[in-house]
Design a protein around this motif. Structure first.
Motif, PDB file in Angstrom:
ATOM      1  N   LYS A  25       0.832  -1.203   0.000  1.00  0.00           N
ATOM      2  CA  LYS A  25       0.000   0.000   0.000  1.00  0.00           C
ATOM      3  C   LYS A  25       0.869   1.256   0.000  1.00  0.00           C
ATOM      4  O   LYS A  25       0.627   2.207  -0.755  1.00  0.00           O
ATOM      5  N   ARG A  26       1.884   1.266   0.819  1.00  0.00           N
ATOM      6  CA  ARG A  26       2.780   2.432   0.875  1.00  0.00           C
ATOM      7  C   ARG A  26       3.539   2.600  -0.444  1.00  0.00           C
ATOM      8  O   ARG A  26       3.808   3.729  -0.879  1.00  0.00           O
ATOM      9  N   SER A  27       3.875   1.499  -1.102  1.00  0.00           N
ATOM     10  CA  SER A  27       4.573   1.607  -2.384  1.00  0.00           C
ATOM     11  C   SER A  27       3.663   2.224  -3.444  1.00  0.00           C
ATOM     12  O   SER A  27       4.101   3.036  -4.269  1.00  0.00           O
ATOM     13  N   LEU A  28       2.369   1.858  -3.437  1.00  0.00           N
ATOM     14  CA  LEU A  28       1.418   2.459  -4.371  1.00  0.00           C
ATOM     15  C   LEU A  28       1.279   3.946  -4.096  1.00  0.00           C
ATOM     16  O   LEU A  28       1.252   4.770  -5.031  1.00  0.00           O
ATOM     17  N   GLU A  29       1.187   4.315  -2.833  1.00  0.00           N
ATOM     18  CA  GLU A  29       1.066   5.726  -2.476  1.00  0.00           C
ATOM     19  C   GLU A  29       2.300   6.507  -2.933  1.00  0.00           C
ATOM     20  O   GLU A  29       2.179   7.647  -3.406  1.00  0.00           O
ATOM     21  N   ALA A  30       3.483   5.903  -2.808  1.00  0.00           N
ATOM     22  CA  ALA A  30       4.710   6.586  -3.222  1.00  0.00           C
ATOM     23  C   ALA A  30       4.725   6.816  -4.728  1.00  0.00           C
ATOM     24  O   ALA A  30       5.113   7.896  -5.205  1.00  0.00           O
ATOM     25  N   VAL A  31       4.289   5.812  -5.492  1.00  0.00           N
ATOM     26  CA  VAL A  31       4.233   5.972  -6.948  1.00  0.00           C
ATOM     27  C   VAL A  31       3.252   7.068  -7.318  1.00  0.00           C
ATOM     28  O   VAL A  31       3.543   7.953  -8.143  1.00  0.00           O
ATOM     29  N   LEU A  32       2.066   7.032  -6.723  1.00  0.00           N
ATOM     30  CA  LEU A  32       1.043   8.036  -7.044  1.00  0.00           C
ATOM     31  C   LEU A  32       1.489   9.433  -6.639  1.00  0.00           C
ATOM     32  O   LEU A  32       1.244  10.407  -7.362  1.00  0.00           O
ATOM     33  N   ARG A  33       2.149   9.535  -5.499  1.00  0.00           N
ATOM     34  CA  ARG A  33       2.641  10.848  -5.065  1.00  0.00           C
ATOM     35  C   ARG A  33       3.591  11.421  -6.117  1.00  0.00           C
ATOM     36  O   ARG A  33       3.520  12.613  -6.443  1.00  0.00           O
ATOM     37  N   GLY A  34       4.450  10.586  -6.656  1.00  0.00           N
ATOM     38  CA  GLY A  34       5.358  11.044  -7.706  1.00  0.00           C
ATOM     39  C   GLY A  34       4.620  11.445  -8.973  1.00  0.00           C
ATOM     40  O   GLY A  34       4.930  12.475  -9.593  1.00  0.00           O
ATOM     41  N   VAL A  35       3.636  10.651  -9.389  1.00  0.00           N
ATOM     42  CA  VAL A  35       2.852  10.969 -10.590  1.00  0.00           C
ATOM     43  C   VAL A  35       2.129  12.296 -10.418  1.00  0.00           C
ATOM     44  O   VAL A  35       2.156  13.168 -11.305  1.00  0.00           O
ATOM     45  N   PHE A  36       1.474  12.484  -9.280  1.00  0.00           N
ATOM     46  CA  PHE A  36       0.707  13.704  -9.053  1.00  0.00           C
ATOM     47  C   PHE A  36       1.620  14.928  -8.977  1.00  0.00           C
ATOM     48  O   PHE A  36       1.301  15.980  -9.543  1.00  0.00           O
ATOM     49  N   GLU A 148      -2.768   7.849 -16.615  1.00  0.00           N
ATOM     50  CA  GLU A 148      -1.341   7.802 -16.314  1.00  0.00           C
ATOM     51  C   GLU A 148      -1.091   7.206 -14.933  1.00  0.00           C
ATOM     52  O   GLU A 148      -0.131   6.462 -14.727  1.00  0.00           O
ATOM     53  N   SER A 149      -1.977   7.492 -13.980  1.00  0.00           N
ATOM     54  CA  SER A 149      -1.829   6.951 -12.630  1.00  0.00           C
ATOM     55  C   SER A 149      -1.933   5.433 -12.643  1.00  0.00           C
ATOM     56  O   SER A 149      -1.090   4.736 -12.053  1.00  0.00           O
ATOM     57  N   LEU A 150      -2.953   4.893 -13.293  1.00  0.00           N
ATOM     58  CA  LEU A 150      -3.136   3.439 -13.327  1.00  0.00           C
ATOM     59  C   LEU A 150      -2.010   2.762 -14.092  1.00  0.00           C
ATOM     60  O   LEU A 150      -1.540   1.685 -13.707  1.00  0.00           O
ATOM     61  N   ARG A 151      -1.559   3.388 -15.169  1.00  0.00           N
ATOM     62  CA  ARG A 151      -0.433   2.819 -15.924  1.00  0.00           C
ATOM     63  C   ARG A 151       0.829   2.797 -15.073  1.00  0.00           C
ATOM     64  O   ARG A 151       1.575   1.810 -15.069  1.00  0.00           O
ATOM     65  N   SER A 152       1.083   3.863 -14.343  1.00  0.00           N
ATOM     66  CA  SER A 152       2.297   3.951 -13.531  1.00  0.00           C
ATOM     67  C   SER A 152       2.311   2.928 -12.411  1.00  0.00           C
ATOM     68  O   SER A 152       3.374   2.510 -11.959  1.00  0.00           O
ATOM     69  N   LEU A 153       1.124   2.520 -11.962  1.00  0.00           N
ATOM     70  CA  LEU A 153       1.030   1.526 -10.890  1.00  0.00           C
ATOM     71  C   LEU A 153       1.188   0.107 -11.404  1.00  0.00           C
ATOM     72  O   LEU A 153       1.198  -0.842 -10.616  1.00  0.00           O
ATOM     73  N   GLY A 154       1.287  -0.054 -12.715  1.00  0.00           N
ATOM     74  CA  GLY A 154       1.496  -1.379 -13.283  1.00  0.00           C
ATOM     75  C   GLY A 154       0.226  -2.121 -13.641  1.00  0.00           C
ATOM     76  O   GLY A 154       0.277  -3.315 -13.949  1.00  0.00           O
ATOM     77  N   LEU A 155      -0.916  -1.434 -13.609  1.00  0.00           N
ATOM     78  CA  LEU A 155      -2.173  -2.076 -14.005  1.00  0.00           C
ATOM     79  C   LEU A 155      -2.206  -2.145 -15.532  1.00  0.00           C
ATOM     80  O   LEU A 155      -2.213  -1.124 -16.210  1.00  0.00           O
ATOM     81  N   GLU A 156      -2.215  -3.350 -16.073  1.00  0.00           N
ATOM     82  CA  GLU A 156      -2.084  -3.521 -17.513  1.00  0.00           C
ATOM     83  C   GLU A 156      -3.418  -3.573 -18.240  1.00  0.00           C
ATOM     84  O   GLU A 156      -3.525  -3.129 -19.378  1.00  0.00           O
ATOM     85  N   SER A 157      -4.423  -4.139 -17.608  1.00  0.00           N
ATOM     86  CA  SER A 157      -5.708  -4.317 -18.275  1.00  0.00           C
ATOM     87  C   SER A 157      -6.773  -3.505 -17.541  1.00  0.00           C
ATOM     88  O   SER A 157      -7.269  -3.918 -16.494  1.00  0.00           O
ATOM     89  N   PHE A 158      -7.102  -2.337 -18.091  1.00  0.00           N
ATOM     90  CA  PHE A 158      -8.130  -1.490 -17.495  1.00  0.00           C
ATOM     91  C   PHE A 158      -8.756  -0.621 -18.577  1.00  0.00           C
ATOM     92  O   PHE A 158      -8.213  -0.467 -19.678  1.00  0.00           O
ATOM     93  N   SER A 159      -9.888  -0.057 -18.273  1.00  0.00           N
ATOM     94  CA  SER A 159     -10.548   0.862 -19.187  1.00  0.00           C
ATOM     95  C   SER A 159     -11.139   2.023 -18.396  1.00  0.00           C
ATOM     96  O   SER A 159     -11.452   1.888 -17.211  1.00  0.00           O
TER      97      SER A 159
END
Length: 383
Positions: A25-36, A148-159
């Motif tokens: 969870k903290r790793s996801l937050e760190a990635v999103l913080r960087g994206v934002f 861009e947020s979902l892509r940066s988190l490594g989610l490959e299949s989304f719409s």
């Protein structure tokens, strides 16, 4: 009589984040913080609880019975926040506006609500709010940032499904329907319950053209061509469709239309939202991992009118979509050493930690898979 077994369990609808889940969870937050931050957004934080009045005005989607409420020492009603957008609107309207430039804000935090059995009472979110910006490019900015947020988190299949609540409002404009009837129709369209929708409309005093346009809504999804099948002809309907076409054109220029689909039957809560809305769907779970849209009427409730749009990511659902709930935490490197080698082993641990390694000084009683602090494997790690 008090049930002593309760103290061994977290309350229903909440969860403990064990080491692996908390680390993910903290790793996801760190990635999103960087994206934002790289997109020009600044982090803010609001209280976990607010005055109840923050969540009781007309422009909110909250069911009052679902809000967790309590009293302060003066007897005033307080509430755990059911979302973060309302508190950010309060903060922005009273402390940051007016502003010469649009406010770009983001947050990480939990929200709370007494929802249906089986749903989370406490939910972790991360989101952005773009306040003071209107029009096509502001709408496209938030949708693009969501992708861009979902892509940066490594989610490959989304719409990302996008809709426009102003189109639905345009269809109902001029009718004598009550708020209860409007909400019933919205709910049936949003759930794509065409059978019940047809039955409900047959009992209402509406023109044949309006009924037909409402019956079409659950099926108006797909690519941009879905907009051409829409038959609403009021000014509000046409402006809503033009907005969607313009946003899609910008997203095409950004190279993001492969993630986008149109759904005019997507309505969220049409009292809260005022224009373009969207949600993110992951293929592996049946619930949205992201939702958002334009809510131009909210800031005025706090004394400062301003256009606004944004989105929220549900981190717990996202972890499930990424398969993180079952992933073990990375085990730290265990160092074995004798009592007279403690100083040297500690110096080595500091060197390894400075390089980003997780290191435990396990001492003489180290587990079998520990490494000798001066062994050959350590030399390889230092190279």
């Amino acid at each position: 009589m008090q049930d002593d077994s309760l103290k061994r369990h977290a309350p229903a609808g909440t969860q403990d984040y064990l080491p692996a889940a908390c680390r993910h969870k903290r790793s996801l937050e760190a990635v999103l913080r960087g994206v934002f931050e790289r997109a020009g957004y600044d982090e803010i934080e609001t209280p976990v609880f607010e005055h109840y009045d923050v969540f009781t005005h007309d422009a909110v989607p909250y069911v009052q019975e679902e809000i967790v409420k309590f009293f302060d020492r003066q007897g005033r009603i307080l509430a755990l926040r059911p979302d973060v957008t309302g508190p950010i609107a309060r903060m922005s309207a009273t402390k940051l506006l007016p502003s010469p430039e649009p406010l770009r804000l983001f947050y990480m935090g939990n929200v709370y609500g007494l929802r249906r059995p089986g749903e989370q009472v406490e939910s972790a979110q991360a989101g952005v709010e773009l306040i003071g910006a209107d029009g096509t490019y502001a709408d496209a900015e938030t949708v693009a940032l969501a992708i861009e947020s979902l892509r940066s988190l490594g989610l490959e299949s989304f719409s990302i499904e996008i809709g426009q609540v102003a189109y639905f409002r345009g269809l109902l404009a001029g009718t004598d329907l009550s708020e209860r009837q409007r909400e019933q129709i919205r709910h049936l369209i949003n759930d794509k319950n065409s059978v019940e929708l047809e039955y409900t409309l047959s009992r209402l005093q509406l023109s044949g053209q309006t009924k037909q346009a409402l019956l079409e809504l659950p099926g108006l999804f797909g690519g941009a061509e879905a907009l051409d099948r829409a038959s609403g002809d009021s000014d509000m309907c046409r402006e809503a469709l033009d907005n969607l076409r313009s946003v899609l054109k910008v997203l095409e220029a950004y190279g993001m239309t492969s993630y986008i689909s149109v759904d005019l039957g997507l309505l969220h809560d049409f009292q809260y939202y005022s224009g373009l809305i969207f949600r993110g769907l992951a293929s592996d779970i049946g619930r949205p991992v992201l939702s958002g849209g334009r809510y131009d009427g909210l800031l005025g409730e706090f004394g400062c009118e301003a256009p606004a749009t944004g989105f929220a990511i549900r981190l717990t659902r996202l972890m499930r979509a990424l398969g993180m709930e079952s992933e073990p935490a990375e085990r730290p490197l265990m160092l074995r050493f004798e009592a007279d080698e403690a100083g040297q082993a500690a110096a080595l641990a500091r060197r390894l930690r400075s390089r980003g390694r997780r290191v435990v000084l396990a001492g003489p009683q180290a587990p079998a898979d520990a490494l000798d602090w001066n062994g050959p494997e350590i030399e390889e790690l230092l190279c």
